[in-house]
Design a protein around this motif. Structure first.
Motif, PDB file in Angstrom:
ATOM      1  N   ILE A 124      54.917  32.227  75.944  1.00 18.37           N
ATOM      2  CA  ILE A 124      54.365  32.116  77.297  1.00 18.37           C
ATOM      3  C   ILE A 124      54.438  30.668  77.770  1.00 18.37           C
ATOM      4  O   ILE A 124      54.860  30.399  78.893  1.00 18.37           O
ATOM      5  CB  ILE A 124      52.910  32.629  77.338  1.00 18.37           C
ATOM      6  N   MET A 125      54.036  29.740  76.900  1.00 17.15           N
ATOM      7  CA  MET A 125      54.052  28.324  77.267  1.00 17.15           C
ATOM      8  C   MET A 125      55.466  27.832  77.579  1.00 17.15           C
ATOM      9  O   MET A 125      55.664  27.066  78.510  1.00 17.15           O
ATOM     10  CB  MET A 125      53.461  27.467  76.141  1.00 17.15           C
ATOM     11  N   HIS A 126      56.455  28.288  76.833  1.00 20.95           N
ATOM     12  CA  HIS A 126      57.825  27.820  77.034  1.00 20.95           C
ATOM     13  C   HIS A 126      58.546  28.546  78.168  1.00 20.95           C
ATOM     14  O   HIS A 126      59.449  27.986  78.779  1.00 20.95           O
ATOM     15  CB  HIS A 126      58.626  27.945  75.728  1.00 20.95           C
ATOM     16  N   ARG A 127      58.136  29.756  78.438  1.00 18.06           N
ATOM     17  CA  ARG A 127      58.789  30.503  79.511  1.00 18.06           C
ATOM     18  C   ARG A 127      58.313  30.049  80.885  1.00 18.06           C
ATOM     19  O   ARG A 127      59.080  30.038  81.845  1.00 18.06           O
ATOM     20  CB  ARG A 127      58.544  31.992  79.337  1.00 18.06           C
ATOM     21  N   PHE A 128      57.058  29.685  81.002  1.00 18.13           N
ATOM     22  CA  PHE A 128      56.474  29.251  82.273  1.00 18.13           C
ATOM     23  C   PHE A 128      55.789  27.900  82.096  1.00 18.13           C
ATOM     24  O   PHE A 128      54.566  27.793  82.233  1.00 18.13           O
ATOM     25  CB  PHE A 128      55.449  30.284  82.762  1.00 18.13           C
ATOM     26  N   PRO A 129      56.546  26.858  81.795  1.00 17.24           N
ATOM     27  CA  PRO A 129      55.911  25.584  81.427  1.00 17.24           C
ATOM     28  C   PRO A 129      55.047  24.955  82.527  1.00 17.24           C
ATOM     29  O   PRO A 129      53.969  24.446  82.237  1.00 17.24           O
ATOM     30  CB  PRO A 129      57.094  24.682  81.057  1.00 17.24           C
ATOM     31  N   GLU A 130      55.505  24.980  83.767  1.00 19.04           N
ATOM     32  CA  GLU A 130      54.726  24.332  84.829  1.00 19.04           C
ATOM     33  C   GLU A 130      53.390  25.048  85.049  1.00 19.04           C
ATOM     34  O   GLU A 130      52.332  24.418  85.122  1.00 19.04           O
ATOM     35  CB  GLU A 130      55.508  24.302  86.155  1.00 19.04           C
ATOM     36  N   LYS A 131      53.450  26.365  85.149  1.00 15.58           N
ATOM     37  CA  LYS A 131      52.230  27.130  85.416  1.00 15.58           C
ATOM     38  C   LYS A 131      51.268  27.084  84.238  1.00 15.58           C
ATOM     39  O   LYS A 131      50.068  26.884  84.420  1.00 15.58           O
ATOM     40  CB  LYS A 131      52.574  28.580  85.751  1.00 15.58           C
ATOM     41  N   THR A 132      51.792  27.278  83.029  1.00 17.59           N
ATOM     42  CA  THR A 132      50.884  27.293  81.890  1.00 17.59           C
ATOM     43  C   THR A 132      50.302  25.914  81.604  1.00 17.59           C
ATOM     44  O   THR A 132      49.148  25.812  81.203  1.00 17.59           O
ATOM     45  CB  THR A 132      51.572  27.845  80.624  1.00 17.59           C
TER      46      THR A 132
END
Length: 85
Positions: free
Chosen positions: A39-47
């Motif tokens: 999750i952290m790597h797929r959506f770095p800005e949002k997470t």
């Protein structure tokens, strides 16, 4: 466990006990840590924005690092407690 099997002339299928012990000890933690990292790597800005949105998010994550809670509990907690600004 593995050394004992090897020293006693055990068979490959004897490793199933070792596998089940590892699954019981690490399985859930590794499963949810992988989910968290994906999750952290797929959506770095949002997470990253969510993760740094409050001190509570980081403090709760430090409980994972300290092994007070596991990733499953952290993910559950963060889903219920995060707020976007």
């Amino acid at each position: 466990m593995i050394a004992g099997i090897c020293l006693c002339g055990g068979r490959l299928k004897d490793l199933s006990k070792y596998e089940s012990l590892c699954q019981a000890e690490f399985g859930t933690h590794l499963k949810y840590s992988l989910m968290f990292s994906r999750i952290m790597h797929r959506f770095p800005e949002k997470t990253f924005k969510i993760f740094t949105s409050s001190d509570k998010m980081i403090d709760k994550y430090l409980e994972v690092v300290d092994f007070s809670i596991d990733y499953k509990d952290y993910l559950r907690w963060s889903l219920l407690n995060f707020k976007l600004r």
